[in-house]
Design a protein around this motif. Sequence first.
Motif, PDB file in Angstrom:
ATOM      1  N   GLU A 156       0.810  -1.217   0.000  1.00 40.44           N
ATOM      2  CA  GLU A 156       0.000   0.000   0.000  1.00 40.44           C
ATOM      3  C   GLU A 156       0.848   1.275   0.000  1.00 40.44           C
ATOM      4  N   ALA A 157       2.026   1.210  -0.590  1.00 40.98           N
ATOM      5  CA  ALA A 157       2.870   2.396  -0.714  1.00 40.98           C
ATOM      6  C   ALA A 157       2.513   3.160  -1.983  1.00 40.98           C
ATOM      7  N   SER A 158       2.654   4.459  -1.949  1.00 48.76           N
ATOM      8  CA  SER A 158       2.404   5.269  -3.137  1.00 48.76           C
ATOM      9  C   SER A 158       3.523   5.065  -4.159  1.00 48.76           C
ATOM     10  N   GLY A 159       3.258   5.481  -5.388  1.00 50.54           N
ATOM     11  CA  GLY A 159       4.279   5.364  -6.422  1.00 50.54           C
ATOM     12  C   GLY A 159       5.529   6.152  -6.085  1.00 50.54           C
ATOM     13  N   ALA A 160       5.352   7.336  -5.496  1.00 48.38           N
ATOM     14  CA  ALA A 160       6.507   8.171  -5.147  1.00 48.38           C
ATOM     15  C   ALA A 160       7.349   7.512  -4.062  1.00 48.38           C
ATOM     16  N   LEU A 162       7.474   4.290  -3.428  1.00 45.31           N
ATOM     17  CA  LEU A 162       8.088   3.110  -4.036  1.00 45.31           C
ATOM     18  C   LEU A 162       9.345   3.489  -4.801  1.00 45.31           C
ATOM     19  N   GLU A 163       9.298   4.583  -5.523  1.00 43.66           N
ATOM     20  CA  GLU A 163      10.466   5.003  -6.294  1.00 43.66           C
ATOM     21  C   GLU A 163      11.636   5.344  -5.369  1.00 43.66           C
ATOM     22  N   ALA A 172      10.945  -6.126  -5.018  1.00 41.57           N
ATOM     23  CA  ALA A 172      10.431  -7.149  -5.929  1.00 41.57           C
ATOM     24  C   ALA A 172       8.927  -7.049  -6.122  1.00 41.57           C
ATOM     25  N   ALA A 173       8.209  -6.638  -5.070  1.00 41.06           N
ATOM     26  CA  ALA A 173       6.755  -6.659  -5.151  1.00 41.06           C
ATOM     27  C   ALA A 173       6.133  -5.539  -4.337  1.00 41.06           C
ATOM     28  N   LEU A 174       5.031  -5.027  -4.857  1.00 39.08           N
ATOM     29  CA  LEU A 174       4.196  -4.084  -4.129  1.00 39.08           C
ATOM     30  C   LEU A 174       2.837  -4.744  -3.962  1.00 39.08           C
ATOM     31  N   ALA A 193       3.719   3.041 -11.632  1.00 42.19           N
ATOM     32  CA  ALA A 193       5.021   3.139 -10.963  1.00 42.19           C
ATOM     33  C   ALA A 193       5.686   1.776 -10.895  1.00 42.19           C
ATOM     34  N   CYS A 194       4.923   0.743 -10.598  1.00 44.80           N
ATOM     35  CA  CYS A 194       5.473  -0.613 -10.560  1.00 44.80           C
ATOM     36  C   CYS A 194       6.109  -0.969 -11.896  1.00 44.80           C
TER      37      CYS A 194
END
Length: 330
Positions: A156-160, A162-163, A172-174, A193-194
């Motif tokens: 449940e992390a945002s794209g920002a 995660l980057e 490896a996985a979101l 983002a993934c």
Amino acid sequence: MQTRTLGRNGPQVSALGLGCMGMSAFYGAHDDAESIATIHHALERGFNLLDTADMYGPHTNEVLVGKAIKGRREQAFVATKFGIVLDPGNPQARGIDGRPEYVRAACDASLKRLGIDTIDLYYQHRVDPSVPIEDTVGAMAELVTAGKVRYLGMSEASGATLERACKVHPIAALQSEFSLWTRDPQENGMLAACRKLGVSLVAYSPLGRGFLTGAIRTPDDFEANDYRRNSPRFMGDNFDRNLQLVEKVKALAADKGCSPAQLALAWVLAQGDDVLAIPGTRKRSRLDENLGALQVRLQADELAAIDAVFSPGAVAGRRYTDAGMHMVNV
């Protein structure tokens, strides 16, 4: 069983995994013997991705999974999570802890409960906004170096976020809720983002917490201690409106010659080869039904028809209470 690559150049894992949460928590009464038999059956049928977390129970679900994989370790790809902290005096109160010292302690505790030497995939269950993500992932990376963890994940992390995390160590996985009635990863940029970062999306609750199976007809179908009784989508008018959507899914499934659950899972898997699903079940019969989703091939016109009757904005109610929504897409 079909397999998919986890992350960029990662291991091959089953396209369908097994979410183990409901075997110990949140969905009412449970039977450990049947749950262990279901995990064994899953491994025999090729479901090697087993998903648990330290807060399920709390702690008892990891112990259960550990018992189930004893003597079968080579068959299982074990994913667990840390970061959500429960208050023993108030089951409804939850905190988040992403401090490096907590990361290390939580990992050691999970390894002990699971009875294994290495966690295959270790997720940060929720992002702690009070701790820089670089610090949390840095501590997780140290676990990889120490041989306690093989791959890292976030939930449940945002794209920002995660980057930023990927700049510290490959992710490896979101994991995120993703289903016909929860399109958040497509709508909030998480899936984009993934794909930019080479991260797989692992969809939890791909059956809408059981609602998309068509088996739930009234709120009374839930046991008294089933948390869904207090979930916005399962309450009052929202329940009735969402039940109408399920009826449409049932009709589409009948036309396709499959069950509603199989149609819903097939839809999730059709969103891309970088998408995996971890439907939860406590019964072997349901597990076999879920496996049948791999035989359902949805063509472009069928996917369009599904979206026409179950559009992203059609669902009534938020997927969590206000407190829960504050913990996602951080």
